[in-house]
Design a protein around this motif. Structure first.
Motif, short mmCIF file in Angstrom:
data_model
loop_
_atom_site.label_atom_id
_atom_site.label_comp_id
_atom_site.label_asym_id
_atom_site.label_seq_id
_atom_site.Cartn_x
_atom_site.Cartn_y
_atom_site.Cartn_z
N ARG A 87 28.69 122.75 103.04
CA ARG A 87 27.68 123.38 103.87
C ARG A 87 27.15 124.64 103.20
O ARG A 87 27.87 125.33 102.49
CB ARG A 87 28.24 123.75 105.24
N LYS A 88 25.88 124.91 103.45
CA LYS A 88 25.30 126.14 102.94
C LYS A 88 25.81 127.31 103.78
O LYS A 88 25.77 127.26 104.99
CB LYS A 88 23.77 126.07 103.03
N ARG A 89 26.26 128.33 103.13
CA ARG A 89 26.80 129.49 103.83
C ARG A 89 25.93 130.73 103.64
O ARG A 89 26.38 131.84 103.89
CB ARG A 89 28.21 129.78 103.36
N THR A 90 24.71 130.55 103.19
CA THR A 90 23.87 131.72 102.93
C THR A 90 23.51 132.45 104.22
O THR A 90 23.49 133.68 104.25
CB THR A 90 22.59 131.31 102.18
N VAL A 95 24.43 137.18 107.70
CA VAL A 95 24.82 137.78 108.98
C VAL A 95 26.03 138.69 108.78
O VAL A 95 26.09 139.80 109.33
CB VAL A 95 25.12 136.68 110.02
N ASP A 96 27.00 138.26 107.97
CA ASP A 96 28.17 139.10 107.70
C ASP A 96 27.79 140.39 107.00
O ASP A 96 28.28 141.47 107.35
CB ASP A 96 29.19 138.33 106.86
N GLY A 101 26.70 146.20 107.16
CA GLY A 101 25.76 147.31 106.97
C GLY A 101 25.44 148.02 108.27
O GLY A 101 25.35 149.25 108.31
N GLY A 102 25.28 147.26 109.35
CA GLY A 102 25.03 147.87 110.65
C GLY A 102 26.20 148.69 111.14
O GLY A 102 26.02 149.77 111.72
N ALA A 103 27.41 148.19 110.88
CA ALA A 103 28.60 148.95 111.30
C ALA A 103 28.71 150.26 110.53
O ALA A 103 29.04 151.30 111.11
CB ALA A 103 29.85 148.10 111.10
N LEU A 154 28.40 140.85 119.04
CA LEU A 154 28.81 140.22 117.78
C LEU A 154 28.99 138.72 117.93
O LEU A 154 28.64 137.95 117.04
CB LEU A 154 30.09 140.88 117.25
N ARG A 155 29.56 138.28 119.05
CA ARG A 155 29.71 136.85 119.29
C ARG A 155 28.34 136.17 119.35
O ARG A 155 28.17 135.05 118.90
CB ARG A 155 30.47 136.60 120.58
N GLY A 156 27.38 136.84 119.94
CA GLY A 156 26.03 136.28 120.02
C GLY A 156 25.39 136.14 118.64
O GLY A 156 24.60 135.23 118.40
N LEU A 157 25.74 137.03 117.70
CA LEU A 157 25.22 136.92 116.34
C LEU A 157 25.87 135.77 115.57
O LEU A 157 25.21 135.07 114.82
CB LEU A 157 25.46 138.23 115.57
N VAL A 158 27.18 135.61 115.74
CA VAL A 158 27.92 134.63 114.95
C VAL A 158 27.74 133.21 115.48
O VAL A 158 27.52 132.28 114.72
CB VAL A 158 29.42 135.03 114.90
N GLU A 159 27.84 133.04 116.79
CA GLU A 159 27.74 131.71 117.37
C GLU A 159 26.27 131.31 117.52
O GLU A 159 25.46 132.07 118.03
CB GLU A 159 28.43 131.69 118.74
#
Length: 160
Positions: A87-90, A95-96, A101-103, A154-159
């Motif tokens: 799978r492409k992980r780009t 997001v990571d 950077g946001g943190a 954060l869950r909303g960003l990842v999922e």
């Protein structure tokens, strides 16, 4: 209390004792503690160093193999095959990186805000005025609410 005790002792002994009244304590206008901006900076640097050290420790203690060649070199036997993730992980990597950077940006902003509050009002005065009567109870509620909101975001960003 000391003045009263000395008066009683003087009356009991029957001789004159010279004593002076102790002045009542006063609240200083400036804190007598450590230099707050320097203290906040030291805490920031120590926390960043502790986080980096912990991350390095986790990498050092990691016993997994990322390639079949590493496994073959470690085991000394031929590797018949490996399972790869195609799978492409780009998007996930972006997001990571954005979250990291946001943190970091948020940490720098909070640090700057604390320095401004300390310079203008003093952190102890600001916290006492903001939290009301029971500082520790209200402070723990604010911390839990903030952590819950951050985890939900954060869950909303990842999922997806």
């Amino acid at each position: 209390r000391e003045s009263a005790r000395m008066s009683r002792n003087r009356d009991a002994v029957g001789q004159e004792v010279q004593y002076r009244l102790i002045e009542p304590p006063i609240v200083p206008s400036k804190p007598t503690g450590p230099n707050r901006p320097l203290f906040l900076t030291a805490v920031l640097i120590l926390a960043a160093a502790a986080g980096a050290g912990f991350a390095l420790l986790l990498v050092i203690l990691d016993t997994s193999f990322s390639t079949a060649v590493e496994l073959r070199n470690f085991a000394g036997i031929p590797v018949l095959g490996s399972v790869t993730d195609t799978r492409k992980r780009t998007a996930r990597r972006f997001v990571d990186t954005a979250a990291l950077g946001g943190a970091v940006a948020g940490l720098v902003m909070v640090f700057g805000l604390l320095l401004v509050i300390e310079r203008q009002y003093g952190l102890d005065t600001f916290v006492a005025a903001d939290m009301g009567g029971n500082i520790f109870e209200r402070g723990s509620q604010v911390l839990i609410e903030s952590a819950t909101n951050l985890l939900t975001w954060l869950r909303g960003l990842v999922e997806p």
